[in-house]
Design an enzyme around this catalytic site. Structure first.
Site, mmCIF file in Angstrom:
data_model
loop_
_atom_site.group_PDB
_atom_site.id
_atom_site.type_symbol
_atom_site.label_atom_id
_atom_site.label_comp_id
_atom_site.label_asym_id
_atom_site.label_seq_id
_atom_site.Cartn_x
_atom_site.Cartn_y
_atom_site.Cartn_z
ATOM 1 N N HIS A 164 0.857 -1.187 0.000
ATOM 2 C CA HIS A 164 0.000 0.000 0.000
ATOM 3 C C HIS A 164 0.885 1.225 0.000
ATOM 4 C CE1 HIS A 164 -3.417 2.577 0.904
ATOM 5 N NE2 HIS A 164 -2.591 3.234 1.692
ATOM 6 N N ASP A 219 -15.673 1.893 6.480
ATOM 7 C CA ASP A 219 -14.655 2.869 6.078
ATOM 8 C C ASP A 219 -15.176 3.764 4.959
ATOM 9 O OD1 ASP A 219 -11.865 3.939 6.066
ATOM 10 O OD2 ASP A 219 -11.985 3.233 4.002
ATOM 11 N N ARG A 272 -15.310 12.069 6.742
ATOM 12 C CA ARG A 272 -14.035 12.709 7.126
ATOM 13 C C ARG A 272 -13.608 13.730 6.082
ATOM 14 N NH1 ARG A 272 -10.056 8.051 7.515
ATOM 15 N NH2 ARG A 272 -8.568 9.704 7.909
ATOM 16 N N SER A 282 -8.127 3.132 8.838
ATOM 17 C CA SER A 282 -8.790 3.100 7.533
ATOM 18 C C SER A 282 -7.965 2.262 6.547
ATOM 19 C CB SER A 282 -8.950 4.543 7.035
ATOM 20 O OG SER A 282 -9.201 4.607 5.662
ATOM 21 N N LYS A 286 -8.656 -2.089 5.354
ATOM 22 C CA LYS A 286 -8.796 -2.562 3.965
ATOM 23 C C LYS A 286 -7.717 -3.581 3.631
ATOM 24 C CE LYS A 286 -9.208 1.792 2.996
ATOM 25 N NZ LYS A 286 -9.385 3.150 2.538
HETATM 26 N N1 URA Z 1 -6.257 6.598 2.524
HETATM 27 C C1 URA Z 1 -7.152 5.803 3.144
HETATM 28 O O1 URA Z 1 -7.491 4.733 2.662
HETATM 29 N N2 URA Z 1 -7.656 6.221 4.324
HETATM 30 C C2 URA Z 1 -7.295 7.387 4.895
HETATM 31 O O2 URA Z 1 -7.776 7.681 5.959
HETATM 32 C C3 URA Z 1 -6.368 8.198 4.232
HETATM 33 C C4 URA Z 1 -5.865 7.777 3.038
#
Ligand code: URA
Length: 436
Positions: free
Chosen positions: A83, A162, A169, A184, A188
């Protein structure tokens, strides 16, 4: 479940939630019992008073439990995921997926679309004619098992909490909070099932985290969550002062990735892919040292094995594999405009954020979810920090189909490329590694 107002008061006054309280609150939010304004109040209280490690893990677990998860345990080999916290010109997934699969790892990766500056991995891949990123869970798992690499959008209903919370957010000034970002991202990653996770945490003007201290804090928080949840998690903090590589857009980033898999491509992109790939070979035990891992990856590029693996991925996902031999078959723009140096000297810096914004203005990104992307537009840099430049020489080229914002984009690119008389100090690409 404690009354919602007591739950909110607890965080507002600096209290600590139990995992059960967090779990009930998230569940109630997803089901609609807790309203957006109540969640917004809690998110702001979290931004101000923070979550401790146990609360952050509890939030991550609660978010994962809100939806489906992918079980990769039946796949052969070691499953990996990577990621990136987001950077301009970051196309490392397109190179690393095939490269690491050709080394024997399995990258079954679900990516997102870009929102804000430029396209995301899915947008880039979809610029390959015919390439499908919408796979069923069965197709996703079958391709991971047979090829060792699959690059797709989310199958099924992964981490719906999320999705709902992130949208809130975004409009309540509560994105920039380390515990919220970490839970967050990691919810994932963990829901996607890989046993080993590499986090590329960007630091610099083009990144969420503008300085190394906050990047380090985010990396440590994510590593802690991953490890507490049974996933081997490592991180690299990498520089994002200037864009990665030369191309910033969608089809032009695919072309640059192909070039890199062929053994060419910009040196920073090549180096970062080799460094990140080597970390994964090392941590999974496939190579006994970082140096051996790097040598192995260089060999897989030189032999053409990595490029052939990308051919298999494109073919399996319905794309036109001829783009590998003839990138001109990727979408092309109708117009281009050079940006010329206003003075001679050395490029001091190329502001990543400004270049990303310019590419977005030309059509390479979306401001709202429903916007469509122009796959061929973007910015190609001709110079990077440290390069010498003569007055009137090209520093960048704008590629576009729609001239509406070309003047603003030209101005943004011109002022993003700073020229000065002396050679600047250029910081290393990988600033730090954590989690070993
Ligand atoms: N990317 C994400 O998946 N979540 C966040 O909170 C910020 C960036």
């Amino acid at each position: 479940m404690i009354p919602t107002s007591d739950f909110l008061t607890k965080k507002r006054t600096g209290g600590r939630h139990t995992p059960e309280e967090i779990c009930s609150f998230i569940k109630a939010y997803v089901s609609g019992e807790v309203a957006d304004y109540q969640m917004s109040a809690w998110l702001m209280a979290v931004c101000i008073n923070g979550l401790d490690p146990d609360e952050t893990v509890a939030l991550t677990e609660a978010m994962i439990a809100s939806g489906e998860t992918i079980d990769l345990s039946t796949l052969p080999g070691i499953t990996i995921d990577k990621h990136s916290t987001g950077g301009v010109g970051d196309k490392t997934t397109l190179v690393l997926g095939p490269l690491l699969a050709s080394a024997g790892l399995t990258m079954a990766k679900m990516s997102g679309r870009g929102l804000g500056i430029t396209g995301g991995t899915l947008d880039k891949l979809e610029s390959i004619p015919g390439f499908s990123t919408q796979l069923t869970k069965e197709q996703f798992l079958a391709q991971a098992a047979s090829i060792g690499c699959v690059l797709a959008g989310h199958t099924g209903n992964l981490v719906p909490a999320d999705k709902k919370i992130y949208a809130l957010r975004d409009v309540t000034a509560t994105v920039e909070c380390i515990s919220l970002i970490a839970s967050s991202v990691m919810s994932k990653k963990i829901a996607c099932g890989a046993s080993t996770i590499l986090l590329d945490v960007k630091a610099g003007s083009g990144a969420f985290m503008k300085d190394i201290e906050s990047a380090r804090k985010l990396a440590r928080t994510m590593i802690e969550i991953g490890n507490m949840m049974g996933r081997k998690t490592i991180a690299a903090i990498t520089g994002m002062e200037q864009p990665l590589g030369l191309a910033v857009g969608n089809s032009i980033e695919v072309a640059e990735s192909i070039e890199t898999l062929r053994g060419g491509g910009p040196s920073d992109l090549h180096e970062l892919c080799i460094e990140l790939g080597a970390l994964l070979l090392e941590v999974t035990g496939l190579s006994e040292s970082h140096a051996a891992a790097k040598e192995r990856l260089e060999g897989l590029i030189a032999s053409g094995a990595a490029l052939e693996k990308f051919r298999e991925v494109i073919s399996a996902q319905g794309g036109d594999t001829r783009v590998l031999d003839d990138p001109a078959l990727l979408p092309q723009v109708a117009y281009s405009r050079p940006i010329l140096a206003g003075s001679s000297g050395f490029i001091q810096s190329v502001n990543a954020y400004a270049i990303g914004r310019a590419a977005g203005m030309l059509g390479a990104g979306r401001q709202r979810k429903e916007d469509t992307i122009d796959p061929s537009s973007g910015v190609v840099l001709k110079k990077k920090a440290g390069d010498s430049v003569e007055v009137g020489e090209e520093v960048a080229v704008l590629l576009y189909n729609n001239a509406a914002c070309v003047e603003s984009a030209a101005e943004a690119v011109s002022s993003a490329c700073k020229i000065g008389p002396d050679t600047p100090a250029v910081s290393p690409l990988v600033l730090e590694t954590l989690g070993f």
